[in-house]
Write a protein that holds these residues in place. Structure first.
Motif, short mmCIF file in Angstrom:
data_model
loop_
_atom_site.label_atom_id
_atom_site.label_comp_id
_atom_site.label_asym_id
_atom_site.label_seq_id
_atom_site.Cartn_x
_atom_site.Cartn_y
_atom_site.Cartn_z
N VAL A 17 66.19 55.51 -61.18
CA VAL A 17 65.16 55.45 -62.22
C VAL A 17 64.98 56.81 -62.89
CG1 VAL A 17 62.67 55.19 -62.59
CG2 VAL A 17 63.94 53.46 -61.32
N GLU A 18 64.99 57.89 -62.10
CA GLU A 18 64.83 59.22 -62.71
C GLU A 18 65.96 59.53 -63.69
OE1 GLU A 18 62.32 59.52 -59.00
OE2 GLU A 18 64.26 58.65 -59.51
N ARG A 70 65.34 60.18 -67.58
CA ARG A 70 65.81 61.42 -68.22
C ARG A 70 66.57 61.11 -69.50
NH1 ARG A 70 69.14 62.87 -64.61
NH2 ARG A 70 67.47 63.49 -63.19
N ALA A 71 67.45 60.11 -69.45
CA ALA A 71 68.22 59.75 -70.64
C ALA A 71 67.31 59.27 -71.77
CB ALA A 71 69.24 58.67 -70.29
N ALA A 72 66.30 58.45 -71.41
CA ALA A 72 65.38 57.94 -72.42
C ALA A 72 64.55 59.08 -73.02
CB ALA A 72 64.46 56.88 -71.81
N HIS A 73 64.07 60.00 -72.18
CA HIS A 73 63.23 61.09 -72.67
C HIS A 73 64.02 62.08 -73.53
CE1 HIS A 73 59.80 60.66 -69.48
NE2 HIS A 73 59.81 59.69 -70.38
N GLU A 74 65.23 62.38 -73.13
CA GLU A 74 66.04 63.29 -73.94
C GLU A 74 66.27 62.71 -75.33
OE1 GLU A 74 69.51 63.89 -71.56
OE2 GLU A 74 68.57 65.41 -70.27
N LEU A 75 66.45 61.39 -75.38
CA LEU A 75 66.65 60.75 -76.68
C LEU A 75 65.35 60.72 -77.48
CD1 LEU A 75 68.71 59.45 -78.52
CD2 LEU A 75 68.21 57.24 -77.42
N GLN A 76 64.21 60.49 -76.79
CA GLN A 76 62.92 60.51 -77.48
C GLN A 76 62.70 61.86 -78.18
OE1 GLN A 76 60.89 58.18 -78.18
NE2 GLN A 76 60.71 56.66 -76.55
#
Length: 716
Positions: free
Chosen positions: A96-97, A101-107
């Motif tokens: 999950v982490e 991380r992938a989602a947040h970096e893209l955000q």
């Protein structure tokens, strides 16, 4: 070794030329080839595919190859969020982490995109799907699309891929707080029209070409408002300043009162004390947003999500969510069910009228109620038609359909008018002799294959059918009150019930869009048997002289929607007294026939009284007068933790006995029934995960119900 098999979402990329936008990179989220009926979801590999494709499009934008990016889905799904089945596998949870991380970096990256981004919602976008849509500058949706929102706190987690941090910048603090904290408790997701009203969706568009036209118009308007310069080069900070009006509005939203009078903050704290910390963690993150940097806020969001996905509350909540998903009414008819073209209801009282209305709404065939008194039949007919009218008033039916269905309802005093019915359901007083008499009378009128259905809540269906010539066509459909709102029907089969009868009973429930849980013919079936094991312990403590106020609060840690004495008022004292005595007679002294309850019935007084400003009704002073008339209580009567332990161990014992006797086939049936029929909290998983994790399963039943999934011990 991992037990999780991911159905990896594909991202189909194509370029579309648009007169105003130039080359648009269109990214379509799709389920795996050959699995088109599945929604596109986000597991560890799927989120890499999604974020990788969007990053590749951003690379092209930065290279000047495209003038805009559009995200869309297939069918009636934009992107269905996280794949809930992965949360049952510890090895998948450990990723999950990485996914976050992938989602947040893209955000963070999309906020520097040199070109505008569109998310076109052709259908459902719950949870992580909506968080992907939040990456866009503009959102459009197909009219009538449903399933848009952030249900995560209802699953024991929180919107952790940017939702908790960014939603308030799109819809405003009050709406964001409501969507994150409150809507999940009501299973509420937005329609496209509702999303447009909140500002979550900028425009409605029938398809992607129409969405691109709306997108181009919005892009042009924002460019004009920016004085001709590109607004995409300098997107506004999504987080409120520390002392800004937006910060004040956010704090006001977090402190706002709920309809019960309890503030959101107080409610979240209470839920955390009852084993559901997700709302409190989300509230804490929202509280910290003003004055934060985006990367810091996302880091806090990531840490909170990482903790919650491993919590007992998340494990139980996700278990119940998956169980409810699997148990919901299917789309295809039950195999082997007989055709139903006309239905009768024996009885025309309040319960009979409610059931008749639901049968007319669900089956849309003629439904005729029969009672001995003309006045009662007409009153019942009017009550059933009023249910139809109320359904239309809520917008669930148009007026033409409501009128047509209301005309399907009729009433009579002549049993011969039920001839020709394929199914007759009795809803007469809960007295075995009366029900047997009704069935005997009906058998002389109906075709030998017509179903005889009982709505009994506690009596033996086998005994009801014992003197009939065709006991194989008898089945129980136990509806819960109020019938329109309660989603559960217990389907009761006897040893004599044939397969076609059982299949037809299950098909009727399916067509009523209710959840069916099968039970063997045993005292109390599932819900009442377990509910009265709880209430029996409560009443036994009162009968032993315990303080009523202490007794009433003893089960608070369990998180039931109402305290036990209020529940007794809701059930009805005479009904509770009758069922309690039946269960003692049938199952022995594990249950409790309460002298105090019988006295409450005789005096016609209530256990509780509602007071303005109170979240829960308060205990009436009359309870102490009835249960301890000399004014002295007993220090030995269990209250608090001691009473809670007795209740939990008693439930564990009773569930184990029911499983061993094949009253229910699977432990999941018990949890589903208690969630839908008695309001046992979803964040507990129903009851059995809590019994495992608390140790009550081992101490009360000598085993666990789920192996080591929710606690240590041996498998059942």
């Amino acid at each position: 070794m991992s037990s999780y098999t991911e159905h990896i979402t594909r991202v189909i990329t194509e370029d579309v030329e648009h007169s105003a936008l130039g080359t648009v990179a269109v990214l379509t989220f799709a389920p795996p080839e050959g699995e088109e009926r599945r929604p596109a979801t986000l597991g560890p590999q799927s989120i890499q595919a999604v974020t990788g494709a969007i990053n590749a499009a951003l690379d092209r934008a930065e290279a000047g190859e495209v003038g805009a990016i559009a995200l869309t889905g297939t069918g009636k799904v934009f992107l269905a969020g996280a794949d809930l089945s992965m949360f049952a596998d510890p090895s998948a949870v450990d990723r999950v982490e990485e996914m976050t991380r992938a989602a947040h970096e893209l955000q963070v990256r999309v906020r520097t995109s040199p070109v505008p981004i569109l998310a076109h919602l052709g259908g459902a976008a719950p949870g992580g799907g909506l968080e992907v849509a939040l990456m866009a500058d503009v959102r459009t949706a197909v009219p009538g699309a449903r399933g848009i929102g952030v249900p995560e706190t209802g699953l024991g987690i929180l919107p952790g891929w940017g939702g908790t941090t960014l939603l308030q910048s799109v819809v405003g603090p009050e709406t964001a707080v409501r969507m994150i904290l409150e809507d999940p408790t009501r299973d509420r997701l937005l329609s496209a029209e509702q999303a447009a009203e909140t500002g979550l969706v900028d425009a409605l568009a029938e398809d992607l070409p129409a969405a691109l036209e709306e997108f181009a118009a919005i892009v042009a308007a924002r460019a004009d408002a920016a004085g001709g310069s590109s607004p995409w080069q300098d997107r506004p900070d999504p987080l409120p300043g520390e002392d800004s009006p937006e910060a004040e509005a956010l704090h006001d939203a977090l402190d706002a009162p709920l309809p019960t009078g309890e503030t959101r903050r107080a409610w979240a704290a209470r839920m955390e004390a009852q084993g559901a910390p997700a709302a409190a963690r989300a509230l804490e993150l929202l509280q910290q947003l003003p004055g934060s940097e985006l990367t810091d806020a996302l880091a806090r969001e990531s840490a909170a999500l990482g903790q919650l996905v491993r919590s007992d509350g998340a494990k139980a909540s996700l278990y119940s969510a998956e169980m409810l998903r699997r148990g919901k009414p299917g789309r295809t008819p039950v195999e082997g069910a007989r055709e139903i073209t006309r239905v009768g209801v024996a009885g025309a009282g309040l319960m009979a009228a409610q059931i008749a209305a639901q049968l007319a709404l669900g089956l849309q065939v003629p439904v005729i109620m029969r009672d001995l008194d003309q006045g009662i039949t007409q009153k019942g007919l009017a009550a059933a038609r009023e249910v139809i009218a109320q359904t239309a008033a809520r917008g669930s039916l148009d007026e033409t359909t409501a009128t047509r269905i209301a005309e399907l309802l009729d009433a009579t005093t002549d049993v011969a008018d039920l001839a020709g019915c394929d199914l007759v359901l009795e809803a007469v007083p809960e007295v075995l002799a009366i029900k047997k008499s009704v069935f005997g009378e009906l058998e002389g009128v109906l075709d030998p294959e017509a179903l005889l259905v009982t709505n009994t809540s506690s009596l033996s269906v086998s005994a009801m059918a014992a003197d009939l010539q065709h006991p194989q066509r008898v089945v129980g459909l136990h509806f819960f009150n109020p019938v329109a709102k309660m989603p559960l029907v217990e389907v009761i089969h006897t040893d004599a019930t044939d397969e076609a009868t059982l299949a037809t009973g299950l098909e009727v429930v399916r067509r009523l869009r209710k959840f069916a849980v099968r039970s063997a013919d045993a005292p109390g079936f599932i819900v009442n048997r377990l509910l009265f094991r709880v209430l029996g312990e409560v009443l036994a403590s009162l009968d032993a002289g315990a303080d009523p106020v202490e007794v009433n609060t003893s089960l608070d840690p369990l998180g039931l929607p109402m305290r036990p004495l209020a529940l007794l008022d809701l059930v009805g004292h005479a009904v509770a007294d009758h069922v309690g005595k039946v269960l003692v007679q049938e199952l022995g002294d594990r249950f409790h026939a309460s002298p105090g309850l019988s006295a409450m019935v005789e005096r016609k007084v209530r256990f509780t009284e509602s007071r303005r400003g109170s979240v829960q009704p308060e205990v009436s002073p009359v309870v102490a007068e009835v249960f301890a008339p000399d004014g002295t209580g007993s220090a030995q009567a269990p209250v608090g933790e001691a009473l809670l332990d007795r209740v939990l161990e008693g439930l564990a014992e009773e569930i184990a006995l029911m499983l061993d006797a094949d009253v229910v086939e699977r432990v999941e049936d018990v949890d589903l029934a208690l969630i839908l029929g008695a309001g046992f909290p979803r964040h507990r998983g129903g009851i059995t995960p809590y019994l495992d994790s608390s140790g009550a399963a081992l101490s009360g039943a000598g085993r666990t119900f789920h192996g080591n999934r929710f606690g240590s011990g041996t498998d059942s």
